[in-house]
Design an enzyme around this catalytic site. Sequence first.
Site, PDB file in Angstrom:
ATOM      1  N   ARG A 283       0.789  -1.225   0.000  1.00  0.00           N
ATOM      2  CA  ARG A 283       0.000   0.000   0.000  1.00  0.00           C
ATOM      3  C   ARG A 283       0.822   1.276   0.000  1.00  0.00           C
ATOM      4  O   ARG A 283       0.436   2.280  -0.596  1.00  0.00           O
ATOM      5  CB  ARG A 283      -0.952  -0.013   1.209  1.00  0.00           C
ATOM      6  N   GLU A 366      -5.467  -1.609  16.846  1.00  0.00           N
ATOM      7  CA  GLU A 366      -4.846  -0.492  16.134  1.00  0.00           C
ATOM      8  C   GLU A 366      -4.287   0.574  17.055  1.00  0.00           C
ATOM      9  O   GLU A 366      -3.430   1.347  16.653  1.00  0.00           O
ATOM     10  CB  GLU A 366      -5.864   0.132  15.168  1.00  0.00           C
TER      11      GLU A 366
END
Length: 514
Positions: A283, A366
Amino acid sequence: MSKTIIIIGAGLAGLSAALQAAENGCNVKLVSSLPSERAQSVMAEGGINTALNTKDENDSPEEHFTDTIKAACGLADPNAVWGMTQAAPELVHWLLKLGVKFNMSGYDDVDLRNFGGQKKKRTAFAQSDTGKQIMTAMIDAVRRKEASGMVERFSHHSFLTLRLCGNICCGCVIRDEYSQETVELPGDAVIVATGGMHGLFGNTTGSLSNTGEVTAELFRLGVPLANSEMIQYHPTTVKCGGKRMLISEAARGEGGRLFAMKDGKQWYFMEEKYPELGNLMPRDITAREIWKVSHESEVFLDMTEISEEIISNKLSGLADDCMTYLHKDIRKEPVSVLPGIHYFMGGILVDEQHRTPIQNLYAAGECCAQYHGANRLGGNSLLGALYGGRVAAKSAREQADVVDLSCATQIDFPPTSQISEIKQLNKVMQDTMGVVRNENTLLNGIQTVQALTGNLPLLGMAVLKSALARKESRGAHWREDYPKSNDDDYLKTTVARFDGKQIQISFVPVPERR
């Protein structure tokens, strides 16, 4: 005597920790400001990585490990990543038994798709709604624990601060958002699972409820951050209202192609520049390439060559979202895309067992820096949250020291920021922490943010100073004034600490593989 474990956050990492702790005889108090059905984990589309090798490609957890470390540009703890990739097959089979409706290949093989940065098909998926499917099963499992009295829910409650006895966590303070009543929760351990720092930027693909305020408060109390400059821009997003709408990597995994117009023709720039993986490069690389090309020409994602069968069976949710929110039929026309802030690889500093430097305080999901280093592989976020929640709960049950729960110093409540200051912070962070960064913009951002008050600006300052200190380009952190990687000085974890007066940035070695 069973331990009381408080979990802040009821997304995938929080639910995973709650199940693990309850099944091991702990008393679980699960705190969340919103129902689990509204957690960001529900929004995950593409899938969860696991080397099941159902496509006969000679895949293995070892190859999954290698791809993860490579994408992380060497910054992920190899021992933690090894544990995660080894556990992935068992976790996905456990999810199947829990009731997750993965797409299947044949009678009993989980179907797998390609995802960025990986040469093998190892991403299990449920159409393009994998997060929703997994969360639905996890929510039901935790509700059964609630019904049996093993889990106590504190819905519509927000975290305010920790209860501390020196450097030992002995619970937390929460607030009922309905009555505004403040409640002290004593506990033997606290696990923080509150998601990424999306509130620093405002305009991201993430949930607006993931403000980052819990991480900011922990940082104010002295909990260090790691690799906070490593912010993933998803390559393919679309502006939709005040947010960025995600066009899942699953679209490229099933044959979607990026292009821009050049000399009157469609130019498939990723396929030309990266012939081996093409549109499925990691990415960070794909986002930078789109960013560069977009300065000369609009970039599109073309999904018109994907068959109707694949769209109906594997991408129906994505197709419906594009029609509903963008008024685009992906079967007939391409979608204009740009990179958008999507995931925070950095966050609360934890070790392999998800312990923070404060005793009896843990973090998972996260909100913490674990598994992803400088760049996350698509499909590893759901896996990291599920596995990390389990590890944190196991560590808390086995290692948290029993303390006098009445022992807590005077509680110091966090300062608040004005809405106008938060909006100013959002703009500064977006302007300075882009796909490509440089010293001048970072210094200007620091100068502006240091004049703001409250916890979130303090957190923003830690991110900016971390980015300024890393004078190299690595993974998601790209400095146009330092375009090369520098392993001699920066193949290390960035650590930001607040001592009550100022922020200190240091670099510490990445753990060696055992």
